[in-house]
Write an enzyme that holds these catalytic residues in place. Sequence first.
Site, short mmCIF file in Angstrom:
data_model
loop_
_atom_site.label_atom_id
_atom_site.label_comp_id
_atom_site.label_asym_id
_atom_site.label_seq_id
_atom_site.Cartn_x
_atom_site.Cartn_y
_atom_site.Cartn_z
N ASP A 159 0.82 -1.20 0.00
CA ASP A 159 0.00 0.00 0.00
C ASP A 159 0.86 1.26 0.00
O ASP A 159 2.09 1.19 -0.08
CB ASP A 159 -0.94 -0.04 1.21
N ASP A 215 -10.12 3.52 -3.87
CA ASP A 215 -10.79 2.30 -3.44
C ASP A 215 -12.14 2.08 -4.11
O ASP A 215 -12.91 3.03 -4.32
CB ASP A 215 -11.03 2.34 -1.94
#
Length: 524
Positions: A159, A215
């Site tokens: 990430d 997202d």
Amino acid sequence: MRKTLRSVLSALLVAVATPVALAAAQPAQALESGLARTPQLGWNDWNSFGCNVSDTLIRQTADAMVSSGMAAAGYRYVNIDDCWSQRTRNGSGDLVPDPQKFPNGMKALADYVHGKGLKIGIYSSAGLTTCAGYPASLNNEQRDAKLWASWGIDYLKYDNCGDTQGKSGQQRYTAMRDALATSGRPILFAICNWGTDSVGSWGPATGNSWRTTGDIAGNWNSVMGILDSQPGWMSYSKPGAWNDPDMLEVGNGLSDTESRAHFSLWAVLNAPLIAGNDLRTMSAATKAILTNTEVIGVNQDWGGRQGNRIADNGNSEVWAKPMANGSAAVVLLNRASSTATVSTTAAQLGLGGAASYSVRDLWAHTTSTTGSTISASVPAHGAAMYLVTGGTGSTTGTFALRGSQSGRCLDVPNGNQTNGTPLAIWDCNGGGNQQWTATAAGELRTSGGKCLDVTGAATADGTRVEVWDCNGQANQRWQLQSNGTVTAAGAGKCLDVYANGTANGTAVEIWSCNGGANQQWTRG
């Protein structure tokens, strides 16, 4: 990237990753790690469980992946997301699994997953902390990669959260790429930097996949918003390196109709198919969607050409993907709130010249024929998906190209798939390095997924031909003529054996078409 922590940023990140922002970037060569030659298939816990991950959940999910038929359909990775470790490293500087969540440790869990014939993934971030505030891997890349390898980890989702100490994304992700390469274990590297920092220019050489957006969420508007940002990324996708529009929300807040559309579109996009639902309790309909091997087959096509939107009529869209065997996969999408008829034609799909076409419905599992038009009544928020075969673009299939003068075949020397490898003629031997697949896009693809390419897009007589990552440019389009010549569409010249040579190793080039025997080729 976590919805609970960064939902406000998601819309902004989608905007950052627009085609305009990517237009100037130069595609990088794919990471040659031997992994993800087709998009990865698997599962990740975050969308359904967030920080509530545990040894029990991962074991039960591995069991369910096998019992549901997902493993048989090609799914391999069972991936652990954020919140798996303790809040601090130990005295030696190592990450430590949370003993409450993972009382048996990660090595025992990995052994269990491997015992099911599956692979296991882990999560970290290219900052000092993960998105949920756990210790991450910036400045600890070598240490962490070796630790994960010792546990038997097969996949890293990396990430973009935490203090980055002013380092660029390319610096941070390259450091982890290099650490994984020396870890002693092949570990698939999934970059999750949300499409920022010009990742299209360096992602292919750095990771096996990279996120292109913020997202995803389990609702139709989120899926469509992410879909809209994908066309600008198409040129960066290739075997071993894939655009990632985020995980699947099939069975997670979407209706069955929406889930089928979502799955169809991600398949055409060559996206990693990473399920995010609870596999242990999914409905029969959700299982049927996730295990549709005909749709998965489009995603896993060895040619690796990403699909794209070829028609946009407001709420009705057509998305298509050239397949390695010359057919075309097509998704007819209805974004509206009521049923609509959505149509395309064989010509629009790049399939011309046939009286009729075979149309395989990948959801109904039926086959029909059509004259030219492919059309369906598509429900609201739904999609129809077909594999269309026929016409001059698809009847060529896979073949060798034998020079009429020399009797020798167009050959990739030693099967070398490195960009820029020049081609020659060689004794025909039936090897994969002499097999060429004509696609609906006019490409001639090697068995390794590269394209026959005119060097530098030049047009001068004598320009060598080579193999190169497929990119959709005119110097990679070829026409197989009825007179036996193979013409380069961009240059308008013929595939030619240098100086009428016939010996093994003689170079192949382009030259003005002159009817000579060294420009005649037969397929077989």
